[in-house]
Design a protein around this motif. Structure first.
Motif, PDB file in Angstrom:
ATOM      1  N   SER A   1      -6.788  -9.845  10.456  1.00  0.00           N
ATOM      2  CA  SER A   1      -6.037 -10.128  11.682  1.00  0.00           C
ATOM      3  C   SER A   1      -4.857 -11.054  11.417  1.00  0.00           C
ATOM      4  CB  SER A   1      -6.957 -10.741  12.740  1.00  0.00           C
ATOM      5  OG  SER A   1      -7.447 -11.993  12.310  1.00  0.00           O
ATOM      6  N   SER A   2      -4.923 -11.812  10.314  1.00  0.00           N
ATOM      7  CA  SER A   2      -3.805 -12.697   9.970  1.00  0.00           C
ATOM      8  C   SER A   2      -2.684 -11.955   9.255  1.00  0.00           C
ATOM      9  CB  SER A   2      -4.303 -13.833   9.072  1.00  0.00           C
ATOM     10  OG  SER A   2      -4.638 -13.354   7.780  1.00  0.00           O
ATOM     11  N   GLY A   3      -2.878 -10.648   9.000  1.00  0.00           N
ATOM     12  CA  GLY A   3      -1.836  -9.850   8.385  1.00  0.00           C
ATOM     13  C   GLY A   3      -2.032  -9.563   6.909  1.00  0.00           C
ATOM     14  N   ARG A   4      -3.119 -10.080   6.306  1.00  0.00           N
ATOM     15  CA  ARG A   4      -3.371  -9.803   4.893  1.00  0.00           C
ATOM     16  C   ARG A   4      -3.726  -8.335   4.699  1.00  0.00           C
ATOM     17  NH1 ARG A   4      -5.368 -14.149   1.863  1.00  0.00           N
ATOM     18  NH2 ARG A   4      -5.447 -12.644   0.139  1.00  0.00           N
ATOM     19  N   LYS A   5      -3.321  -7.755   3.571  1.00  0.00           N
ATOM     20  CA  LYS A   5      -3.642  -6.369   3.266  1.00  0.00           C
ATOM     21  C   LYS A   5      -5.088  -6.240   2.810  1.00  0.00           C
ATOM     22  CE  LYS A   5       1.032  -4.858   2.003  1.00  0.00           C
ATOM     23  NZ  LYS A   5       1.867  -4.237   0.926  1.00  0.00           N
ATOM     24  N   ALA A   6      -5.731  -5.145   3.252  1.00  0.00           N
ATOM     25  CA  ALA A   6      -7.134  -4.932   2.921  1.00  0.00           C
ATOM     26  C   ALA A   6      -7.358  -4.874   1.415  1.00  0.00           C
ATOM     27  CB  ALA A   6      -7.644  -3.647   3.579  1.00  0.00           C
ATOM     28  N   SER A   7      -6.474  -4.214   0.689  1.00  0.00           N
ATOM     29  CA  SER A   7      -6.634  -4.082  -0.761  1.00  0.00           C
ATOM     30  C   SER A   7      -6.524  -5.439  -1.449  1.00  0.00           C
ATOM     31  CB  SER A   7      -5.600  -3.122  -1.331  1.00  0.00           C
ATOM     32  OG  SER A   7      -4.276  -3.557  -1.022  1.00  0.00           O
ATOM     33  N   ALA A   8      -5.637  -6.291  -0.954  1.00  0.00           N
ATOM     34  CA  ALA A   8      -5.432  -7.603  -1.573  1.00  0.00           C
ATOM     35  C   ALA A   8      -6.637  -8.509  -1.362  1.00  0.00           C
ATOM     36  CB  ALA A   8      -4.173  -8.262  -1.010  1.00  0.00           C
TER      37      ALA A   8
END
Length: 737
Positions: free
Chosen positions: A166-173
């Protein structure tokens, strides 16, 4: 489980990560050394003092790292009355953050079994695991030994992953950084298995654990942790160190002002940036008080972990941005012995403690502040809600908004009469709700219920009677265990070499097989190939163990894996699923239900698992070759069977050489066993390449086993010479593994 009656019990606690020692905990040194470490150490110490506890062993990972104190390499450390820390080797000697421990956890299972065996056979009555990594280790031990598991999650993967997404981080990262897929799978499995889940607050149950598929409200128990009131107490009882006070006051232009204190690790979630912004944008708050930030220890910010570097650098830039020099202190070195005195210093100056975290599952520092007579401001989230309700010594605030933090701090500081009232409330609330004796009394009451409830369900028989002429297992000090199809069998010349080697070592080395075949099929195929007779037969994908030529069944293993197994109900439930046809009667066993599948019609394994759980049925699903599906008891597997044999017969796991060729063999190849992958292996085993104690042989079939024997120098003082035999026969690739 054998009856404990009213006799004192032996509790085995497991906490895998972080830096654990008995004194001067290095809290805040990194993201893994925080409140959980305090909790497990103080809980173990408090349990050891309880009259119903014989002893407590806190198992953790041994760390031999020149960058750390030598304390963490000590194998055994006293923790208090009837309590101790046991450190076992697991993975590399150096320190690892928790996300990197997953590949090494099977080794910890094996090390724990070795440790328990070395204690003279006294098994724990209870396992209590902390966090997902220890939960995984404890579940394997619980299944192998038939001991109930209690688990405390401390923090959970599902809500953390949702917050990061939800904070905008990418799932893969975030998957690369945190290994959430494996962590959440382990949490799901532990939730399904554990006899009791201990939480600190009701919010953890309602808003966090409820996100999991295996959520079962009945197995949760809320027991708020205690605090050590011999360490945390009001300033009128203790003299504050003048050297510590001078170390803090040197930062301030006006040290006499009230002190806003925060203590946390330098993590984004702790929201130190929001706190400094709240203080920096409010001149009135700066007039009222000074700000003291204790964010772990450091020699040089550039030597911290990357994420911590970013937090600390932002912090210093914001202090400069708002020109807070002389109003803010961020000391570099604060020991754990100093922490209680900092609370007392803030209380003496009529200050306030603030936890500005974005989310807070519990909030141990709030309890410490209340025990020190220091009012607090905390997030309107999770544990702080319970603490405010029980202690009535602070305010909840919307810590997502800096202005709200500032206004709450000003409100606490503004009214000296109410401040004193809150300080008294905090002291009384701690005595009623958050002391260790009360925590342990509630804990032991719940534990006794678990032991009584599970006594029959966990009962097991670990010893079988064998005539002296029927097995030499009690005499052996090592064992060679091999899969049959495409591992042991496939090259007649190499098989003869292996048979000669086994004959030479008979009496002190046991030969065994581990196969998906049923016992009759295994006997027949070994006779056809004139293979050496096994001393141990692990058959039906690990659901049966037999001994010697007379095929004496291990009834202890049968009793052990019977847990939650309802074969008839499973067979009836599976009838409604498409694409499944029961195999012939000779392939069915008491603890194995076998199907031929149509992969285009069969539901996914996840769908079958969910369906069975909805029917309140438990089974392992073993899918192989896109053609076969086996249902087994949850405790049955080749790997579990080998570890059971190791414990039962007192043969260390590193004295087991195991050989296999396919994914069905993976579980027995990892951990402390000496693994050999034969040259004709399936690509499913390629991820094991490079792992410690897994040797990929060039030779195929039994020649690969002989190569592995030579590689490890197994069974002899000198490595056994290997002659690559010509492949005389290939085996039917569709035989069952």
């Amino acid at each position: 489980m054998s009856s404990t009656g009213d006799r004192p019990i032996y509790i085995l606690m497991i906490s895998m990560h972080g830096l654990i020692r008995s004194e001067n905990l290095e809290l805040g040194r990194d993201a893994d050394t925080g409140g959980q470490i305090t909790y497990v150490v103080e809980l173990a110490r408090a349990l050891g003092k309880h009259p119903s506890v014989e002893k407590v062993d806190l198992l953790t990972r041994r760390i031999e790292d020149n960058n750390l104190a030598p304390d963490y390499r000590i194998a055994e450390e006293p923790l208090g009355h009837h309590a101790r820390i046991i450190r076992l080797p697991c993975g590399p000697r150096r320190y690892l953050r928790k996300e990197l421990l997953w590949p090494h956890l099977d080794q910890m299972v094996d090390q724990c079994l070795n440790f328990l065996r070395s204690q003279g056979g006294r098994l724990p009555d209870l396992l209590h695991t902390h966090y997902a990594d220890a939960g995984y280790v404890g579940q394997q031990l619980s299944l192998l030994l038939g001991i109930p598991q209690i688990h405390t999650g401390h923090s959970l993967g599902h809500p953390k992953r949702e917050r990061l997404l939800s904070s905008g981080r990418k799932a893969s990262a975030i998957e690369r950084q945190f290994n959430f897929e494996r962590r959440i799978a382990a949490e799901e499995s532990v939730l399904e298995h554990a006899s009791m889940i201990v939480t600190s607050t009701q919010q953890e149950i309602d808003e966090q654990y409820s996100l999991y598929h295996h959520f079962d409200h009945q197995r949760f128990c809320v027991i708020p942790p205690g605090t050590d009131t011999t360490r945390f107490s009001p300033p009128d009882r203790r003299k504050i160190s003048s050297s510590l006070q001078q170390n803090i006051d040197r930062f301030f232009a006006d040290p006499a002002k009230p002190l806003i204190l925060t203590i946390c690790r330098p993590e984004v979630r702790k929201n130190l940036k929001g706190l400094v912004t709240a203080f920096g944008r409010n001149p009135g708050l700066q007039q009222q008080a000074n700000l003291l930030i204790v964010a772990g220890t450091r020699d040089d910010i550039r030597e911290l972990e990357e994420a911590q570097q970013e937090v600390m650098q932002d912090l210093l830039l914001d202090i400069d941005r708002y020109d807070l020099w002389g109003k803010v202190a961020i000391p570099k070195h604060i020991s754990q012995d100093d922490i209680p005195e900092l609370y007392r210093l803030a209380a003496r100056r009529h200050g306030v403690f603030v936890n500005a975290a974005l989310t807070e599952p519990f909030g141990l520092t709030l309890i410490e502040a209340a025990a020190s007579g220091l009012p607090f401001v905390a997030p309107d989230d999770g544990g702080p809600r319970d603490i405010v309700r029980n202690c009535r010594s602070g305010l909840l605030s919307n810590t997502l908004e800096s202005e709200a933090i500032a206004q709450s701090l000003k409100e606490v500081l503004a009214d000296r009469k109410r401040w004193r009232h809150w300080a008294r409330n905090g002291l009384n609330g701690i005595k009623r709700h958050y002391n260790w004796p009360a925590h342990v009394n509630t804990y032991m009451k719940q534990v006794r219920q678990v032991l009584r409830r599970d006594r029959k369900r966990w009962r097991r028989q670990m010893v079988i009677k064998l005539d002296s002429g029927k097995s030499y297992m009690p005499l052996v000090n090592s064992a060679l265990i091999s899969d049959i199809d495409n591992t042991l069998l496939g090259d007649k010349r190499a098989l003869r070499q292996l048979a000669n080697w086994l004959q030479h070592h008979k009496g002190r080395l046991a030969f065994g097989i581990a196969t998906g075949r049923v016992i009759t099929s295994a006997v027949d195929i070994l006779k056809q190939w004139q293979a050496p007779p096994p001393a141990v037969w692990i058959t039906s994908v690990g659901s049966e163990i037999h001994y010697g030529a007379h095929l004496i069944p291990d009834t202890g293993w049968a009793n052990h894996i019977r847990h939650k197994w309802r074969r008839d109900a499973l067979e009836q439930a599976m009838q409604s699923l498409p694409g499944l046809t029961l195999q012939a009667a000779e392939n069915q066993r008491e603890f194995k239900l076998s199907y031929i599948v149509d992969p285009d019609r069969m539901p996914s394994l996840e769908e079958i698992n969910h369906y069975l759980r909805d029917q309140q049925l438990c089974a392992q699903l073993i899918y192989s070759h896109h053609e076969f599906l086996d249902l087994l008891p949850i405790r049955a597997s080749k790997g579990h069977a080998i570890r059971y044999l190791s414990y039962k017969w007192g043969v260390p796991l590193h004295h087991f050489l195991v050989a296999g060729d396919s994914g069905n063999d993976q579980e027995m190849l990892v951990g402390d066993t000496l693994g050999v992958v034969v040259g004709n292996y399936s690509e499913e085993l390629e991820p094991l390449r490079g792992m410690e104690q897994v040797h990929f042989a060039a030779g195929h079939y039994a020649a690969g086993i002989m190569e592995g024997i030579a590689h490890y120098g197994f069974g002899a003082d000198e490595p056994v010479p290997v002659t690559q035999g010509k492949e005389e026969s290939t085996h039917n690739q569709k035989q069952r593994k």
